[in-house]
Design an enzyme around this catalytic site. Structure first.
Site, PDB file in Angstrom:
ATOM      1  N   SER A 119      23.874 -28.713  16.213  1.00 17.69           N
ATOM      2  CA  SER A 119      24.200 -28.089  17.497  1.00 17.69           C
ATOM      3  C   SER A 119      23.975 -26.592  17.359  1.00 17.69           C
ATOM      4  CB  SER A 119      25.681 -28.349  17.805  1.00 17.69           C
ATOM      5  OG  SER A 119      26.129 -27.566  18.886  1.00 17.69           O
ATOM      6  N   TYR A 177      34.724 -29.055  15.774  1.00 17.77           N
ATOM      7  CA  TYR A 177      33.306 -29.281  16.100  1.00 17.77           C
ATOM      8  C   TYR A 177      32.423 -28.241  15.409  1.00 17.77           C
ATOM      9  CZ  TYR A 177      29.286 -30.410  19.150  1.00 17.77           C
ATOM     10  OH  TYR A 177      28.064 -30.782  19.640  1.00 17.77           O
TER      11      TYR A 177
HETATM   12  P1  NAD Z   1      27.560 -38.773  24.063  1.00 13.66           P
HETATM   13  O1  NAD Z   1      29.048 -38.815  24.183  1.00 13.66           O
HETATM   14  O2  NAD Z   1      26.739 -39.116  25.245  1.00 13.66           O
HETATM   15  O3  NAD Z   1      27.080 -39.670  22.869  1.00 13.66           O
HETATM   16  C1  NAD Z   1      27.769 -39.737  21.659  1.00 13.66           C
HETATM   17  C2  NAD Z   1      27.399 -41.037  21.005  1.00 13.66           C
HETATM   18  O4  NAD Z   1      28.171 -41.174  19.820  1.00 13.66           O
HETATM   19  C3  NAD Z   1      27.713 -42.243  21.898  1.00 13.66           C
HETATM   20  O5  NAD Z   1      26.706 -43.200  21.762  1.00 13.66           O
HETATM   21  C4  NAD Z   1      29.013 -42.737  21.320  1.00 13.66           C
HETATM   22  O6  NAD Z   1      29.207 -44.122  21.547  1.00 13.66           O
HETATM   23  C5  NAD Z   1      28.791 -42.440  19.867  1.00 13.66           C
HETATM   24  N1  NAD Z   1      30.021 -42.433  19.090  1.00 13.66           N
HETATM   25  C6  NAD Z   1      31.161 -41.752  19.319  1.00 13.66           C
HETATM   26  N2  NAD Z   1      32.088 -42.075  18.407  1.00 13.66           N
HETATM   27  C7  NAD Z   1      31.498 -42.954  17.568  1.00 13.66           C
HETATM   28  C8  NAD Z   1      31.943 -43.667  16.444  1.00 13.66           C
HETATM   29  N3  NAD Z   1      33.192 -43.534  15.966  1.00 13.66           N
HETATM   30  N4  NAD Z   1      31.084 -44.518  15.835  1.00 13.66           N
HETATM   31  C9  NAD Z   1      29.824 -44.696  16.303  1.00 13.66           C
HETATM   32  N5  NAD Z   1      29.355 -44.046  17.383  1.00 13.66           N
HETATM   33  C10 NAD Z   1      30.192 -43.188  18.002  1.00 13.66           C
HETATM   34  O7  NAD Z   1      27.214 -37.319  23.515  1.00 13.66           O
HETATM   35  P2  NAD Z   1      25.832 -36.553  23.287  1.00 13.66           P
HETATM   36  O8  NAD Z   1      25.933 -35.294  24.058  1.00 13.66           O
HETATM   37  O9  NAD Z   1      24.693 -37.447  23.486  1.00 13.66           O
HETATM   38  O10 NAD Z   1      25.983 -36.153  21.761  1.00 13.66           O
HETATM   39  C11 NAD Z   1      25.186 -36.682  20.746  1.00 13.66           C
HETATM   40  C12 NAD Z   1      25.129 -35.712  19.596  1.00 13.66           C
HETATM   41  O11 NAD Z   1      24.508 -34.503  20.032  1.00 13.66           O
HETATM   42  C13 NAD Z   1      26.509 -35.323  19.057  1.00 13.66           C
HETATM   43  O12 NAD Z   1      26.467 -35.210  17.663  1.00 13.66           O
HETATM   44  C14 NAD Z   1      26.722 -33.968  19.681  1.00 13.66           C
HETATM   45  O13 NAD Z   1      27.590 -33.178  18.939  1.00 13.66           O
HETATM   46  C15 NAD Z   1      25.321 -33.410  19.687  1.00 13.66           C
HETATM   47  N6  NAD Z   1      25.110 -32.322  20.630  1.00 13.66           N
HETATM   48  C16 NAD Z   1      25.259 -32.524  21.961  1.00 13.66           C
HETATM   49  C17 NAD Z   1      25.048 -31.455  22.805  1.00 13.66           C
HETATM   50  C18 NAD Z   1      25.173 -31.593  24.295  1.00 13.66           C
HETATM   51  O14 NAD Z   1      25.126 -30.585  24.986  1.00 13.66           O
HETATM   52  N7  NAD Z   1      25.291 -32.777  24.839  1.00 13.66           N
HETATM   53  C19 NAD Z   1      24.704 -30.209  22.299  1.00 13.66           C
HETATM   54  C20 NAD Z   1      24.574 -30.047  20.935  1.00 13.66           C
HETATM   55  C21 NAD Z   1      24.781 -31.121  20.099  1.00 13.66           C
END
Ligand code: NAD
Length: 257
Positions: free
Chosen positions: A139, A152
């Site tokens: 991130s 985080y």
């Molecule tokens: P999201 O909530 O849409 O997806 C998260 C995924 O992780 C989901 O599929 C969820 O089911 C899964 N998950 C959560 N807990 C879990 C567990 N205990 N075991 C297995 N799977 C689990 O979120 P996202 O925004 O798609 O985030 C995905 C990644 O991208 C994360 O690591 C997040 O930190 C990172 N990220 C997101 C953003 C953003 O702006 N959305 C920015 C930077 C980084």
């Protein structure tokens, strides 16, 4: 196609960025293993839809990324793991003195320690195959900080550090390890933060999106899951064979500020 014959295992991929990357990987010819901690019909249906639309093999394997043994079991059950995408993640927003310990533990386990376990299980498979890619979804918060996100930010900085270690441990092999550092992407994870942030700052939704979420994203646009999928495919390509141990920001200029 570019990734024909490769298998990508994507943690946390029944939603958001993981699902978007799974689609892009499948469109590029890679077989995909999807994952989350649930075991619903709809989880398996996503894999079926990807297989039907793209012609690759797509499976859904339930495994809870907060549990080290389940992380390793996911890789073992996948059977082969050429491309490991550590993506599962959760968020919790609280000032540090009010940050619940169980939330801290869960964020560290799911966002950081899961990558340790999956990588440890996947590297022997990559070595056996003579090729591998570890792609960690970190991130902008792996490179910078924001208030109220202690767990985080700590976890994502940890992922960036571990990425460098994996790169050094595999440096003389045809395996690379890199981290993608997205800024804000409008996924369920970000959606969930909006009500808390509205409450914290006493602002309406539009103001939170423009002045809080995208305040540090100079492009004033969310990155998309398709763009992140494209970067992951690039990191899996031959063009990226000498890119290892580094971060690629997809943040609309956030970390240039
Ligand atoms: P999201 O909530 O849409 O997806 C998260 C995924 O992780 C989901 O599929 C969820 O089911 C899964 N998950 C959560 N807990 C879990 C567990 N205990 N075991 C297995 N799977 C689990 O979120 P996202 O925004 O798609 O985030 C995905 C990644 O991208 C994360 O690591 C997040 O930190 C990172 N990220 C997101 C953003 C953003 O702006 N959305 C920015 C930077 C980084």
């Amino acid at each position: 196609m570019a990734l024909n014959g490769k298998t990508a295992v994507i943690t946390g991929s029944n939603s958001g960025i993981g699902l978007g990357i799974a689609w892009e990987m499948a469109k590029a010819g890679a077989n995909v293993v999807l994952n989350s901690f649930t075991d619903r019909d709809e989880d398996h249906a996503i894999a079926e839809e990807i297989a039907k639309e793209t012609g690759v093999t797509a499976r859904y394997i339930k495994a809870d990324m907060s549990d080290g043994e389940e992380c390793r079991a996911l890789i073992e059950k996948s059977g082969v793991c050429d491309i490991l995408i550590n993506n599962a993640g959760i968020q919790n927003v609280d000032p540090i003195e009010k940050f619940p310990t169980e939330k801290w533990d869960a964020v560290i386990a799911i966002n950081m320690s899961s990558s340790f376990h999956t990588t440890a299980a996947a590297l022997p498979m990559m070595r056996k195959a003579g090729w591998g890619r570890v792609i960690n979804i970190a991130s902008a918060h792996g490179l910078t900080a924001s208030p109220y996100k202690s767990a985080y930010v700590a976890a994502k900085h940890g992922v960036v550090g571990m990425t460098k270690v994996v790169a050094l441990e595999t440096a003389e092999e045809p395996i690379t390890a890199n981290a993608i550092c997205p800024g804000y992407v409008l996924t369920p994870l970000v959606e969930k933060q909006i009500p808390d942030t509205m409450k914290e700052y006493n602002m309406d939704r539009e103001t939170v999106v423009r002045d809080i979420l995208l305040a540090r994203q100079p492009s004033k646009e969310f990155a998309t899951v398709e763009q992140l999928g494209g970067v992951a495919i690039f990191l899996a390509s031959d063009a990226a064979a000498q890119i290892t141990g580094t971060t690629i920001s997809v943040d609309g200029g956030w970390t240039a500020l």
